[in-house]
Design a protein around this motif. Sequence first.
Motif, PDB file in Angstrom:
ATOM      1  N   GLU A 159      28.111  41.890  23.796  1.00  0.00           N
ATOM      2  CA  GLU A 159      27.498  42.741  22.781  1.00  0.00           C
ATOM      3  C   GLU A 159      28.372  43.955  22.478  1.00  0.00           C
ATOM      4  O   GLU A 159      29.027  44.500  23.360  1.00  0.00           O
ATOM      5  N   ILE A 160      28.347  44.333  21.219  1.00  0.00           N
ATOM      6  CA  ILE A 160      29.058  45.527  20.771  1.00  0.00           C
ATOM      7  C   ILE A 160      28.107  46.708  20.989  1.00  0.00           C
ATOM      8  O   ILE A 160      27.021  46.733  20.407  1.00  0.00           O
ATOM      9  N   PRO A 161      28.495  47.663  21.842  1.00  0.00           N
ATOM     10  CA  PRO A 161      27.515  48.697  22.222  1.00  0.00           C
ATOM     11  C   PRO A 161      27.044  49.579  21.068  1.00  0.00           C
ATOM     12  O   PRO A 161      27.813  49.914  20.177  1.00  0.00           O
ATOM     13  N   VAL A 162      25.760  49.911  21.117  1.00  0.00           N
ATOM     14  CA  VAL A 162      25.120  50.742  20.088  1.00  0.00           C
ATOM     15  C   VAL A 162      24.530  51.976  20.773  1.00  0.00           C
ATOM     16  O   VAL A 162      23.759  51.850  21.727  1.00  0.00           O
ATOM     17  N   PHE A 163      24.904  53.150  20.280  1.00  0.00           N
ATOM     18  CA  PHE A 163      24.500  54.407  20.911  1.00  0.00           C
ATOM     19  C   PHE A 163      22.986  54.568  20.960  1.00  0.00           C
ATOM     20  O   PHE A 163      22.427  55.101  21.913  1.00  0.00           O
ATOM     21  N   ASP A 164      22.303  54.119  19.916  1.00  0.00           N
ATOM     22  CA  ASP A 164      20.853  54.306  19.851  1.00  0.00           C
ATOM     23  C   ASP A 164      20.053  53.194  20.515  1.00  0.00           C
ATOM     24  O   ASP A 164      18.818  53.214  20.481  1.00  0.00           O
ATOM     25  N   ALA A 165      20.729  52.202  21.097  1.00  0.00           N
ATOM     26  CA  ALA A 165      20.021  51.240  21.946  1.00  0.00           C
ATOM     27  C   ALA A 165      19.908  51.917  23.296  1.00  0.00           C
ATOM     28  O   ALA A 165      20.910  52.143  23.971  1.00  0.00           O
ATOM     29  N   ARG A 166      18.671  52.267  23.676  1.00  0.00           N
ATOM     30  CA  ARG A 166      18.619  53.218  24.789  1.00  0.00           C
ATOM     31  C   ARG A 166      17.372  53.113  25.651  1.00  0.00           C
ATOM     32  O   ARG A 166      16.341  52.602  25.247  1.00  0.00           O
ATOM     33  N   VAL A 167      17.540  53.681  26.846  1.00  0.00           N
ATOM     34  CA  VAL A 167      16.432  53.874  27.778  1.00  0.00           C
ATOM     35  C   VAL A 167      16.120  55.360  27.809  1.00  0.00           C
ATOM     36  O   VAL A 167      17.010  56.175  28.015  1.00  0.00           O
ATOM     37  N   GLU A 168      14.860  55.688  27.573  1.00  0.00           N
ATOM     38  CA  GLU A 168      14.404  57.070  27.736  1.00  0.00           C
ATOM     39  C   GLU A 168      13.261  57.066  28.743  1.00  0.00           C
ATOM     40  O   GLU A 168      12.889  56.019  29.266  1.00  0.00           O
ATOM     41  N   VAL A 169      12.700  58.244  28.953  1.00  0.00           N
ATOM     42  CA  VAL A 169      11.506  58.327  29.778  1.00  0.00           C
ATOM     43  C   VAL A 169      10.327  58.579  28.845  1.00  0.00           C
ATOM     44  O   VAL A 169      10.404  59.428  27.958  1.00  0.00           O
ATOM     45  N   ASP A 170       9.277  57.792  29.010  1.00  0.00           N
ATOM     46  CA  ASP A 170       8.146  57.950  28.100  1.00  0.00           C
ATOM     47  C   ASP A 170       7.408  59.259  28.372  1.00  0.00           C
ATOM     48  O   ASP A 170       7.166  59.609  29.531  1.00  0.00           O
ATOM     49  N   PRO A 171       7.045  59.989  27.315  1.00  0.00           N
ATOM     50  CA  PRO A 171       6.378  61.282  27.529  1.00  0.00           C
ATOM     51  C   PRO A 171       4.941  61.162  28.053  1.00  0.00           C
ATOM     52  O   PRO A 171       4.399  62.139  28.549  1.00  0.00           O
ATOM     53  N   GLU A 172       4.334  59.989  27.952  1.00  0.00           N
ATOM     54  CA  GLU A 172       2.919  59.871  28.345  1.00  0.00           C
ATOM     55  C   GLU A 172       2.653  58.828  29.424  1.00  0.00           C
ATOM     56  O   GLU A 172       1.933  59.090  30.380  1.00  0.00           O
ATOM     57  N   VAL A 173       3.214  57.658  29.255  1.00  0.00           N
ATOM     58  CA  VAL A 173       2.830  56.553  30.140  1.00  0.00           C
ATOM     59  C   VAL A 173       3.476  56.721  31.519  1.00  0.00           C
ATOM     60  O   VAL A 173       4.662  57.012  31.631  1.00  0.00           O
ATOM     61  N   LYS A 174       2.658  56.552  32.541  1.00  0.00           N
ATOM     62  CA  LYS A 174       3.142  56.672  33.918  1.00  0.00           C
ATOM     63  C   LYS A 174       2.784  55.408  34.691  1.00  0.00           C
ATOM     64  O   LYS A 174       1.875  54.666  34.319  1.00  0.00           O
ATOM     65  N   ASP A 175       3.514  55.182  35.782  1.00  0.00           N
ATOM     66  CA  ASP A 175       3.215  54.009  36.602  1.00  0.00           C
ATOM     67  C   ASP A 175       2.157  54.360  37.653  1.00  0.00           C
ATOM     68  O   ASP A 175       1.580  55.455  37.643  1.00  0.00           O
ATOM     69  N   HIS A 176       1.916  53.434  38.549  1.00  0.00           N
ATOM     70  CA  HIS A 176       0.901  53.592  39.594  1.00  0.00           C
ATOM     71  C   HIS A 176       1.097  54.875  40.404  1.00  0.00           C
ATOM     72  O   HIS A 176       0.135  55.471  40.880  1.00  0.00           O
ATOM     73  N   TRP A 177       2.352  55.313  40.564  1.00  0.00           N
ATOM     74  CA  TRP A 177       2.644  56.479  41.397  1.00  0.00           C
ATOM     75  C   TRP A 177       2.702  57.779  40.582  1.00  0.00           C
ATOM     76  O   TRP A 177       3.033  58.818  41.116  1.00  0.00           O
ATOM     77  N   GLY A 178       2.419  57.654  39.280  1.00  0.00           N
ATOM     78  CA  GLY A 178       2.459  58.848  38.436  1.00  0.00           C
ATOM     79  C   GLY A 178       3.851  59.193  37.939  1.00  0.00           C
ATOM     80  O   GLY A 178       4.077  60.290  37.429  1.00  0.00           O
ATOM     81  N   ILE A 179       4.789  58.280  38.094  1.00  0.00           N
ATOM     82  CA  ILE A 179       6.163  58.528  37.642  1.00  0.00           C
ATOM     83  C   ILE A 179       6.291  58.066  36.185  1.00  0.00           C
ATOM     84  O   ILE A 179       5.892  56.944  35.851  1.00  0.00           O
ATOM     85  N   PRO A 180       6.823  58.935  35.329  1.00  0.00           N
ATOM     86  CA  PRO A 180       7.006  58.520  33.928  1.00  0.00           C
ATOM     87  C   PRO A 180       7.833  57.236  33.828  1.00  0.00           C
ATOM     88  O   PRO A 180       8.837  57.082  34.529  1.00  0.00           O
TER      89      PRO A 180
END
Lengths: 552, 182
Positions: free
Chosen positions: A411-432
């Motif tokens: 794949e040809i890398p794309v700057f906006d293909a990305r991983v962020e941290v969600d501002p609301e959803v958290k997992d079982h441990w409360g981690i974003p």
Amino acid sequence: MALKPVNAVVVGAGAGGGVVAKELSEAGLSVALLERGGWTTFEQHGHDELISQRVTILGNAFGPDDERHRRVVSAGAGKWRTVLPSEGGYGNNAACVGSGTVSYGAMAWRFMEKDFRMRSTYGAVAGSTLEDWPISYAELEPFYEKAEWEIGVAGDMKANPFSPPQRRPYPMPPFPLNREGEMLQAAAKKLGFHPFPVPMLRNSVPYGGRPACIKCRYCVGFACEVNAKCGTHNTVIPTAIATGNCDVRTHCVAKEVAVDDRGFARGVSYFDANDREQFQPADLVVAAASATETARLLLNSKSKLFPTGAGNRSDWVGRNLQGHAYAGAWGLFEQETFDDVGAGATIAIMDFNHGNPGLAGGAMLANEFIRLPYLFSGRRPPGAPTWGKAHKDFQRQFYRRSIGVQGPVQEIPVFDARVEVDPEVKDHWGIPVARISGSRHPHDIEIGRFTSSKAELWLKEAGAIQTWTTVPGLGVSGGQHQAGTCRMGNDPKTSVTNKHGQLHDIPNIFVADGSLHVTNGGFNPVLTIMALGYWVGDYIRKNWKGPKSFRS
Amino acid sequence: MKYNRRRFVKTVAAGVGGAFLLPARGADASVWRFFTNADARLVDAITEQIIPADQDPGARDAGVINFIDKQLAGRLRRHRQAYRDGLIGVDETSRAMFGREFVVLAPEQQTEVLKALESGKAKGETWRKQSSAAFFRLIRDHTMAGFYGGPQHGGNRGYASYKMLGLDYPQIIGQNRYRRRS
């Protein structure tokens, strides 16, 4: 209460983390290896197609579980949807000791010399952050070799003129071709292609104290029944444990890397198997949790000096998420192609990885692993019935008379293909949780159309009576071959780590997984991730002069 | 014994007959984990359309309904509401097209109803809330999984699909692995 300090915390016991843990503990460092999953055994799910790494309709065989984990994925037009680990779109890799190396198909590819020099080879591509790696193939070559010998690879590149230079042959002879492989070999030679046996992290002969493969029908997607598949869980991690210096802590979920006010990591906060929060002080931290989870961990590690996350001063953490745009073709045959000799993928060509007119890259092409009955029920030519008598007839007629040839388009890398941290959803441990967005570069599809046309040509030459191509669309990348989110580079403004996998911003945090990949090769990436584990581990070992080593 | 509709009805009747041992739940006490008896008749008819019996067993013979029912009480719990609504929708479409509920239609009419669902253009109040095509895909995939997946999950009775495809199960290893040239 803080735990007894260690020299190094490694987060993630997969392909990269397992190797680093072994390298450091062998060098005498005390290591805590945190793994969010547990140890797996074959007996847990056996050869159950419906709970495997390829089919997750009844759940993830190797984790993570649907109860405690979540991700958020772009649904287009500024909308987001929450997805479970067993659902499409999550981009799952496994969560267990060994991670994907327990259940993978185990293709053992070295990237090619040009894969480390994509920008120099093809120039700038509009809409892409295409760049050269800061290291060359020649620099990584000894570490590929180490991975091949310590973890175990069966293969032979003699018949492949496109193979990058290999100083030492593989430790095990290649697997013989199955019936599909023999049909495709003859056809490839007629077409002037250069077929060769697929190198595999799987024992073709007894090796490393484990037996040879029994060539069962299953393999990809399953733990190995006889322990012939070579992962980090049955090679380097046991070696690390045997040093007495490595404490493997399973069912431990990392929350954040604690960074002090001077800008150095102090250790890692995590939740243990009983959901109790622990703090593990350490002299250095290695993030090896996969391209999605490593990026999430660093982004969740906010501190006074780095309020947007560790290593993220230039906003490059989580960027350039890549996977592989798998493209290829399927062919139907009059005669039986199925001989029930596993794992199935035996033959490959590298004729179309580079040098394709007008295209910035390409892909290796190989025949597919054995398709199990449920998976095959979804393999149909465009427009064919997906149910009813005609669907059943197709299943009966072609289950044993079909061949797939597929390849991972670089794949040809794309700057906006990305991983962020969600501002609301958290997992079982409360981690974003991780939030994934962006899409592939349109050029990936152009390359996929080209390589799939070659796959189709190959199948026709082998005698297929009907063929069709499969080319992915644009859409969120990542998945099992996820890479690129903590790019290594020489310029801190356009990369996250230096060439040793060390954060530009925080010198006692390292990354050792597919996140480092500048580009992801036209190959399954696991051997490169293992080689980078050795590469990063080697740098830490050589520069380790005690607890203060990377704090200046 | 072939698991045809008559036997199916008898099984259901036996279940009802045995219900006196349980707290009274009325005459229609279900013998299933999730489905009502009426649901079960409908799902059974739909899955038999998706994988019909011919020279080899179909969904009914392979116990696909048992797989779906068992999974909706377990790992596939999250799809319960989709089934509750979807099954109502199937009969709405059936009545709109042929004036009768799905289970009593001729097989060809049932095929027509399922094609309408698949197209996403099926008539029925339910399909204003959820896509008929999405529900059809769901039950189709579950039918395939129940028929072609391993018997340990409640479907693929007697390894019916593996036999159809000529796959030994468990796979016999050791007899024919060494004849390959090296």
